[in-house]
Design an enzyme around this catalytic site. Structure first.
Site, short mmCIF file in Angstrom:
data_model
loop_
_atom_site.label_atom_id
_atom_site.label_comp_id
_atom_site.label_asym_id
_atom_site.label_seq_id
_atom_site.Cartn_x
_atom_site.Cartn_y
_atom_site.Cartn_z
N ASP A 1 0.85 -1.18 0.00
CA ASP A 1 0.00 0.00 0.00
C ASP A 1 0.89 1.24 0.00
O ASP A 1 2.05 1.19 0.46
CB ASP A 1 -0.88 -0.03 1.26
CG ASP A 1 -1.72 1.22 1.40
OD1 ASP A 1 -2.47 1.54 0.46
OD2 ASP A 1 -1.61 1.89 2.45
N ASP B 1 -0.52 5.12 0.39
CA ASP B 1 -0.99 6.16 1.31
C ASP B 1 -1.02 5.62 2.75
O ASP B 1 -1.75 4.68 3.04
CB ASP B 1 -2.40 6.62 0.93
CG ASP B 1 -2.46 7.19 -0.48
OD1 ASP B 1 -1.72 8.15 -0.75
OD2 ASP B 1 -3.26 6.69 -1.29
N ASP C 1 -1.87 -0.04 5.99
CA ASP C 1 -2.18 0.64 7.25
C ASP C 1 -3.66 0.56 7.63
O ASP C 1 -4.05 1.15 8.63
CB ASP C 1 -1.78 2.12 7.17
CG ASP C 1 -2.64 2.88 6.16
OD1 ASP C 1 -2.72 2.45 5.01
OD2 ASP C 1 -3.24 3.90 6.55
#
Length: 260
Positions: A13, A15, A209
């Site tokens: 990932d 962002d 996240d």
């Protein structure tokens, strides 16, 4: 659980995991160099469809992270691939950025105002009331409804801003309609990414996240889920997780140290 040292393929990932806004998360450039130098394959993997692969490549390179466009899979590309290959819809009413509309056109799809065959929702920083109004009217008529990603917020260096999932919630409040989401946590996106780098499921990890997208997709796709606490999820959120991650680290810097 696959030992960390045995993982050879990483879906990463961006962002909240590799960067926040315009800044790399501390240790992220070193982590990517470590993966490259140790022969591990990786693919940058994002639910944010507001930019295309070339734009993300340029952004990563400005942060000192080497990444070519082919090293990136966005939810925008995944949605365009799905629409082009799995549906008959070609004329689309689109709530999305000009970059996302360009991605759709690249796959032979046409954003239109009139005579749309489906409504497509994306993370749209150009969103207007007029766009919302027309989309709701079309959905009330029963048009098919597809969206890029269910993320509620997009983490930035200055705070969290509304993402596609929040926009979908607004539309659902007005119409009672919820879209088919293509991005994480749908395992279809994981399969697209794994095919792109030739990954084996028993040696692949998703690093992200968010519990409800990154870790949930890892669970659904049968791959290792690694949570980093550098973005949206806080340690206290783990007690409410529907599916617990296989590993938890403060950031990719600590993940690198654990693999070493």
């Amino acid at each position: 659980m696959t030992p960390l040292q045995d993982i050879q393929f990483f879906l990463l990932d961006m962002d909240g995991t590799v960067f926040l806004g315009p800044h790399a998360i501390p240790g992220a450039p070193e982590f990517i160099r470590f993966l490259h130098d140790t022969g591990r394959r990786y693919l940058f993997f994002t639910n944010n469809p507001s930019g295309n692969a070339a734009q993300y490549s340029a952004k990563l390179q400005r942060m000192g992270i080497g990444a070519a466009p082919e090293d990136i899979l966005t939810a925008g590309e995944a949605t365009a691939r799905y629409l082009a290959h799995e549906t008959p819809y070609r004329r689309l009413y689109v709530l999305g950025t000009p970059s996302f509309e360009g991605e759709l056109r690249r796959w032979g799809l046409e954003p239109v105002q009139e005579d749309a065959e489906a409504v497509v929702l994306s993370f749209d920083k150009t969103l207007t009331y007029a766009k919302l109004e027309w989309a709701c009217l079309l959905l009330d008529k029963g048009l098919p409804y597809i969206a890029t990603n269910p993320d509620r917020v997009c983490p930035m260096d200055y705070g969290a801003i509304p993402d596609c999932g929040s926009m979908a919630a607004l539309i659902a409040s007005a119409t009672g309609r919820t879209p088919q989401f293509i991005g994480k946590p749908d395992p279809l996106m994981a399969r697209m990414g794994m095919e792109k780098i030739g990954a084996l499921s028993g040696k692949t990890a998703m690093v992200g996240d968010r519990l409800y997208t990154d870790i949930e997709m890892a669970h659904r796709a049968g791959i290792t889920g690694i949570l980093v606490l550098s973005g949206e999820t806080q340690a206290a959120d783990l007690k409410h997780a529907q599916h617990a991650p296989d590993h938890v680290f403060l950031s990719v810097k600590e993940l690198m140290e654990a693999i070493r």
